[in-house]
Write a protein that holds these residues in place. Sequence first.
Motif, short mmCIF file in Angstrom:
data_model
loop_
_atom_site.label_atom_id
_atom_site.label_comp_id
_atom_site.label_asym_id
_atom_site.label_seq_id
_atom_site.Cartn_x
_atom_site.Cartn_y
_atom_site.Cartn_z
N SER A 48 -2.39 -10.98 60.55
CA SER A 48 -3.15 -11.57 59.45
C SER A 48 -4.57 -11.85 59.90
O SER A 48 -4.83 -12.07 61.08
N VAL A 49 -5.50 -11.79 58.94
CA VAL A 49 -6.85 -12.31 59.17
C VAL A 49 -7.00 -13.69 58.52
O VAL A 49 -8.10 -14.20 58.37
N GLY A 50 -5.89 -14.28 58.15
CA GLY A 50 -5.88 -15.56 57.45
C GLY A 50 -5.32 -15.41 56.06
O GLY A 50 -4.60 -16.26 55.57
N MET A 51 -5.63 -14.28 55.42
CA MET A 51 -5.10 -13.91 54.11
C MET A 51 -5.00 -12.40 54.08
O MET A 51 -5.97 -11.71 53.83
N GLY A 52 -3.82 -11.86 54.38
CA GLY A 52 -3.61 -10.42 54.36
C GLY A 52 -3.61 -9.80 55.75
O GLY A 52 -4.18 -10.34 56.70
N SER A 53 -2.98 -8.64 55.84
CA SER A 53 -2.79 -7.96 57.12
C SER A 53 -4.11 -7.50 57.71
O SER A 53 -5.01 -7.02 57.00
N VAL A 54 -4.21 -7.59 59.02
CA VAL A 54 -5.34 -7.02 59.75
C VAL A 54 -5.48 -5.53 59.44
O VAL A 54 -6.59 -5.00 59.29
N LEU A 55 -4.37 -4.85 59.30
CA LEU A 55 -4.37 -3.40 59.13
C LEU A 55 -4.99 -2.96 57.81
O LEU A 55 -5.32 -1.78 57.64
N ASP A 56 -5.18 -3.88 56.87
CA ASP A 56 -5.75 -3.54 55.57
C ASP A 56 -7.23 -3.88 55.46
O ASP A 56 -7.83 -3.67 54.40
N VAL A 57 -7.82 -4.38 56.52
CA VAL A 57 -9.25 -4.72 56.49
C VAL A 57 -10.08 -3.45 56.50
O VAL A 57 -9.91 -2.58 57.36
N PRO B 150 -11.15 -12.68 62.54
CA PRO B 150 -10.13 -13.61 63.02
C PRO B 150 -8.80 -12.87 63.11
O PRO B 150 -8.53 -11.95 62.31
N LEU B 151 -7.96 -13.25 64.05
CA LEU B 151 -6.67 -12.57 64.21
C LEU B 151 -5.56 -13.59 64.43
O LEU B 151 -5.69 -14.50 65.24
N TYR B 152 -4.47 -13.41 63.67
CA TYR B 152 -3.28 -14.24 63.79
C TYR B 152 -2.08 -13.30 63.77
O TYR B 152 -1.91 -12.52 62.82
N ILE B 153 -1.24 -13.34 64.80
CA ILE B 153 -0.09 -12.44 64.87
C ILE B 153 1.13 -13.20 65.36
O ILE B 153 1.02 -14.21 66.06
N GLY B 154 2.32 -12.70 64.97
CA GLY B 154 3.54 -13.33 65.44
C GLY B 154 4.71 -13.06 64.52
O GLY B 154 4.70 -12.09 63.73
#
Length: 319
Positions: free
Chosen positions: A274-283, A293-297
Amino acid sequence: MSEMSEMSEVITLHEHLRELDEELATLISRICELSILIRRELPHRLGKAGTVNISGEQQTKIDVWANDVFIDGLLSTGLIHQLASEESEDIVEYEEGTGAFNITLDPLDGSSNIESNNLFGVICGIYDASTPLPARGRKLKAALTILYGPLTTMMYTAKRGVHEFVKGRKHNLEDVYYLVNEHLQIPSPGKVYGVPSNREMWLPEFRHFIALLEREHYGLRYGGSFIGDTNQVLHKGGFFAYPAYLDRPHGKLRLQFECNPMSLIVEEAGGKSSVGMGSVLDVEPTSLHQRVPLYIGNVELIDQMETLFAKCRDARLYY
């Protein structure tokens, strides 16, 4: 396969890659060969280089040398059309119209850890040549990491699960990678969390979320290398973030070189990014060295965090 255990059947990386198309298998093998060369050279190239990379970070001698080794070694395969490195300002193009793949590379993630003999490694993203760089992570064809620690391990995904290998096994050749964990899955519930310091600059909702994890007795594991800290989450379950800060709303990690490849590995292992709202992969990228920003888990943890963040009137800060 049981994690890091003795196996009745020993499978090499070369054998495992037979499931992929020949060109992709050759490229992954070449990256691993170069990583072994770099590991051997580490004791001989210690110290600062006296230069900075495009992001303004101090480079070590091994940073500069490893970057050159990877660029020269990968371009020489004839498989690369575009190559982008975190250590270089611009994209390198081999020849117009040639090469099957575009590749992003963090040659030595966490290289500042070398001086203190702590974890660091390689992060690589592989795209079809028809996908020009910079690119959305969702378009990745494959991703891999190589972790230099007490063991040298390699993980790769070609969107058919995540598979982990170790360099050298008892009674076998030292410079061959052997399968130790096929179809790796992030354990649930998780046990650990990793976050950087400067808590006074955290956004209030992120501070609240971390407090929830601490009340649930998650153990703090933070070593200062993205690849090492994410490896903790992949094996023990939990949460890692390099978050948005009040004074740095876009975080620290680079979308192309760090966030996209690692997010693909995490999601293929049953987790979520996530970047906080939505997947990193869709940025959608806006520049080659863009930070996010990066949030994973674990999925449930990222869902819980996004629900909390969604209540924030300043949600725009997370993009």
